[in-house]
Design a protein around this motif. Structure first.
Motif, mmCIF file in Angstrom:
data_model
loop_
_atom_site.group_PDB
_atom_site.id
_atom_site.type_symbol
_atom_site.label_atom_id
_atom_site.label_comp_id
_atom_site.label_asym_id
_atom_site.label_seq_id
_atom_site.Cartn_x
_atom_site.Cartn_y
_atom_site.Cartn_z
ATOM 1 N N ILE A 400 -30.450 70.062 3.830
ATOM 2 C CA ILE A 400 -31.985 69.568 3.604
ATOM 3 C C ILE A 400 -32.378 69.095 5.087
ATOM 4 O O ILE A 400 -33.671 69.228 5.060
ATOM 5 C CB ILE A 400 -31.731 68.477 2.605
ATOM 6 C CG1 ILE A 400 -31.579 69.092 1.290
ATOM 7 C CG2 ILE A 400 -33.085 67.851 2.393
ATOM 8 C CD1 ILE A 400 -31.195 68.244 0.061
ATOM 9 N N ASN A 403 -33.404 71.903 6.851
ATOM 10 C CA ASN A 403 -34.841 72.633 6.262
ATOM 11 C C ASN A 403 -36.120 71.692 6.663
ATOM 12 O O ASN A 403 -37.045 72.106 6.957
ATOM 13 C CB ASN A 403 -34.844 72.809 4.824
ATOM 14 C CG ASN A 403 -33.827 73.959 4.594
ATOM 15 O OD1 ASN A 403 -33.364 74.608 5.607
ATOM 16 N ND2 ASN A 403 -33.598 74.216 3.331
ATOM 17 N N GLU A 404 -35.888 70.350 6.594
ATOM 18 C CA GLU A 404 -37.097 69.438 6.946
ATOM 19 C C GLU A 404 -37.593 69.463 8.007
ATOM 20 O O GLU A 404 -38.931 69.225 8.258
ATOM 21 C CB GLU A 404 -36.742 68.099 6.405
ATOM 22 C CG GLU A 404 -36.739 68.042 4.807
ATOM 23 C CD GLU A 404 -36.118 66.790 4.365
ATOM 24 O OE1 GLU A 404 -35.664 65.728 5.025
ATOM 25 O OE2 GLU A 404 -36.322 66.186 3.221
ATOM 26 N N SER A 459 -43.752 72.958 2.807
ATOM 27 C CA SER A 459 -42.605 71.777 2.299
ATOM 28 C C SER A 459 -41.227 72.496 2.272
ATOM 29 O O SER A 459 -41.315 73.760 2.297
ATOM 30 C CB SER A 459 -42.902 71.462 0.834
ATOM 31 O OG SER A 459 -43.062 72.745 -0.043
ATOM 32 N N HIS A 461 -37.370 72.476 0.561
ATOM 33 C CA HIS A 461 -36.632 72.356 -0.507
ATOM 34 C C HIS A 461 -35.236 72.546 -0.149
ATOM 35 O O HIS A 461 -34.842 73.071 0.720
ATOM 36 C CB HIS A 461 -37.039 73.411 -1.694
ATOM 37 C CG HIS A 461 -38.439 73.326 -1.972
ATOM 38 N ND1 HIS A 461 -38.966 72.151 -2.805
ATOM 39 C CD2 HIS A 461 -39.466 73.799 -1.541
ATOM 40 C CE1 HIS A 461 -40.272 72.221 -2.531
ATOM 41 N NE2 HIS A 461 -40.747 73.425 -1.934
ATOM 42 N N PRO A 462 -34.003 72.314 -0.961
ATOM 43 C CA PRO A 462 -32.595 72.380 -0.606
ATOM 44 C C PRO A 462 -32.348 73.806 -0.016
ATOM 45 O O PRO A 462 -31.747 74.241 0.975
ATOM 46 C CB PRO A 462 -31.975 72.088 -1.613
ATOM 47 C CG PRO A 462 -32.902 70.919 -2.370
ATOM 48 C CD PRO A 462 -34.249 71.647 -2.425
ATOM 49 N N ASN A 463 -32.817 74.856 -0.987
ATOM 50 C CA ASN A 463 -32.394 76.242 -0.704
ATOM 51 C C ASN A 463 -33.756 77.055 -0.417
ATOM 52 O O ASN A 463 -33.555 78.358 0.020
ATOM 53 C CB ASN A 463 -31.901 76.911 -1.963
ATOM 54 C CG ASN A 463 -30.822 76.173 -2.308
ATOM 55 O OD1 ASN A 463 -29.919 76.123 -1.388
ATOM 56 N ND2 ASN A 463 -30.527 75.850 -3.451
ATOM 57 N N SER A 464 -34.881 76.737 0.207
ATOM 58 C CA SER A 464 -36.157 77.473 0.630
ATOM 59 C C SER A 464 -37.055 76.524 1.252
ATOM 60 O O SER A 464 -36.988 75.480 1.189
ATOM 61 C CB SER A 464 -36.530 78.250 -0.795
ATOM 62 O OG SER A 464 -37.279 77.151 -1.468
#
Ligand code: SAM
Ligand code: SF4
Length: 483
Positions: A400, A403-404, A459, A461-464
């Motif tokens: 996460i 990704n962020e 934005s 998300h955990p997987n995308s």
């Protein structure tokens, strides 16, 4: 006459590639693919043996197919051939004749090295079928032929914008827990010229990205295009062989091929030339799946991984020195025989030390015939589950945060999949994120399909990641992403 084929695939990308090639082999016989076994004249289960209860899952799926096959036979339509059931892949290789004994209604059992012979197998099964409606023909082909199947496969067909290409098969590393050396056999590398020719066909068919596949892909050592006694490949390789770095450099020169990836790699085969290639070849994407399995030296020794945790960390440092924004992924096994609390803590330390973009983690599952299956000090299921949950919590946190860091950035995304609506498309970032973008109109979304388009990340998300296309003045503000 048109016939229908349904392949149900299990396991890794190598099985995805094999399933594509099985359908290429069957196409000249008139087989076209359908989405459900109910609609199929030939159903193939392309199996995987790597983890728990693999064989049992296949037998229970076969039970369902048996009912379908029997219903078809009982329906007795003269215009429809009896349904044929095939089992391919590593479970078929491991079970062989036992599968025909336990599931006598199965027509074909064949391993990963023999599917080029499918036309003969299907023809034999069809010849023998007339008297035995509803029964199986039990044709078994689990050889490891001397001649590689690749020499007999038809030309590769289009796979779309992102394609798989198997360049290496089998494995000689014999990790204590792993069944691959027994089901896929000894390591074999395809000649570089064959790989290059297949890559050109895939690019001509629309591929912008090719993922080179192998059970231990960075052990690749294929005959160089000038032959076994020709001059060395790049990076000082001798004996007319090319290693993976030389192959990637050559493929990067193919017009229209924008991205190259490779998986799965063993740390011991992460040679200096391959590490350097990550800084030299623009098309080589800044993402690497490099399984470590454990952070404990004792466990790595028990697993016969042939490296220490420090060796692995040194490779990561070298990769980051050559390609600072490289994103890393790994596989982890928890609860290998003998794993203590301290061993497990060492794995968590290694994960904190590396900082992964994503990873796969598994509870150890004994594979019959492997050295680890005979080891003492088994870890209880309860402890395995507890450790797995802790490990996954840490990995998910890292994923996460990774990704962020991309929110607000502009990235090139190769759109190769449909989206949730006709204005959306899905694709991959260079760092392997799954990116979903809304293009506003169906026409713009259609125009992006199969192409690399700059998008701004809205934005994480955990997987995308969610994104929208970069337009006009937006484009001027583009910044390179750093991880
Ligand atoms: N060649 C790769 C490598 O060197 O790590 C891995 C190939 S294997 C198909 C994929 C992953 O499955 C392994 O990395 C390992 O984490 C997992 N795996 C293999 N055997 C396993 C077992 N007996 N129990 C649990 N996980 C296993
Ligand atoms: Fe299995 Fe990978 Fe080890 Fe080979 S290197 S034995 S495929 S885990």
């Amino acid at each position: 006459m048109a016939k229908t084929l349904h392949i149900k695939n299990y396991g890794c990308q190598m099985n995805v590639y094999d399933a594509i090639r099985m359908s290429d082999v069957l196409e000249p016989l008139g087989y076209r693919q359908v989405d459900t076994p109910e609609d199929a004249d030939l159903v193939i289960l392309n199996t995987c043996h790597i983890r728990e209860k693999a064989a049992e899952k296949v037998y229970s799926e076969l039970g369902r197919l048996r009912t379908l096959k029997q219903d078809r036979a009982d329906g007795g339509s003269e215009d429809r051939a009896p349904m044929m059931i095939g089992v391919a892949g590593c479970v078929a290789q491991a079970e062989g004749a036992e599968m025909v004994r336990r599931a006598p209604y199965v027509d074909l059992v064949f391993g990963p090295q023999t599917y080029h012979r499918l036309p003969e197998m299907v023809a034999r099964a069809t010849r023998e079928s007339s008297q035995k409606r509803g029964a199986g023909r039990g044709i078994i082909d689990t050889d490891f032929p001397i001649e590689p199947k690749f020499d007999f496969l038809p030309d590769a067909k289009s796979q779309g914008a992102s394609a798989f290409l198997t360049i290496q098969e089998g494995c000689d590393r014999f990790c204590a827990f792993c069944v691959v050396p027994y089901t896929r056999g000894a390591e074999y590398s395809r000649p570089a010229a064959d790989v290059i020719a297949e890559a050109r066909l895939l690019v001509a068919g629309g591929a912008r990205e090719i993922t080179l596949l192998g059970q231990n892909v960075n052990a690749y050592h294929g005959t160089s295009p000038s032959g076994p006694s020709g001059p060395s490949g790049q990076s000082g390789q001798s004996g007319g062989e090319w290693r993976l770095a030389a192959l990637a450099a050559e493929l990067a020169g193919i017009d229209g091929l924008e991205r190259i990836r490779y998986t799965t790699s063993h740390p011991r085969d992460m040679t200096p030339d391959l590490i350097a290639a990550h800084g030299e070849i623009d098309a080589l994407m800044p993402y690497l799946h490099l399984p470590v399995q454990s952070g404990s030296d004792d466990m790595l020794a028990a697993m016969n991984r042939q490296h220490t945790a420090d060796d692995y960390l040194n490779i990561i440092d070298a990769l980051r020195a050559t390609c600072p924004d490289i994103a890393l992924s790994s596989d982890f096994i928890v609860g290998h025989p003998g794993e203590t609390d301290a061993d497990f803590e060492a794995t968590l330390d290694l994960i904190r030390n590396v900082g992964y973009a994503q990873a796969y983690s598994f509870k150890y599952s004994p594979r019959p015939g492997t050295p680890a299956a005979a080891m003492e000090d088994a870890v209880s299921e309860e402890l395995k589950s507890e450790r797995l949950a802790r490990l996954q919590t840490l990995l998910n946190e890292q994923q996460i945060s990774f990704n962020e860091t991309f929110v607000g950035r502009s990235l090139p995304v190769l759109f190769d999949r449909p989206g949730r609506s006709d204005t959306q498309r899905a694709g991959r970032s260079p760092w392997m994120h799954s990116v979903h973008a809304d293009f506003g109109t169906a026409a713009e979304a259609a125009a992006a399909f199969g192409r690399t388009v700059d998008v701004r990340i809205l934005s994480a998300h955990p997987n995308s990641l969610a994104a929208s296309p970069v337009r006009g003045s937006d484009a001027a503000q583009q910044e390179p992403a750093t991880v």
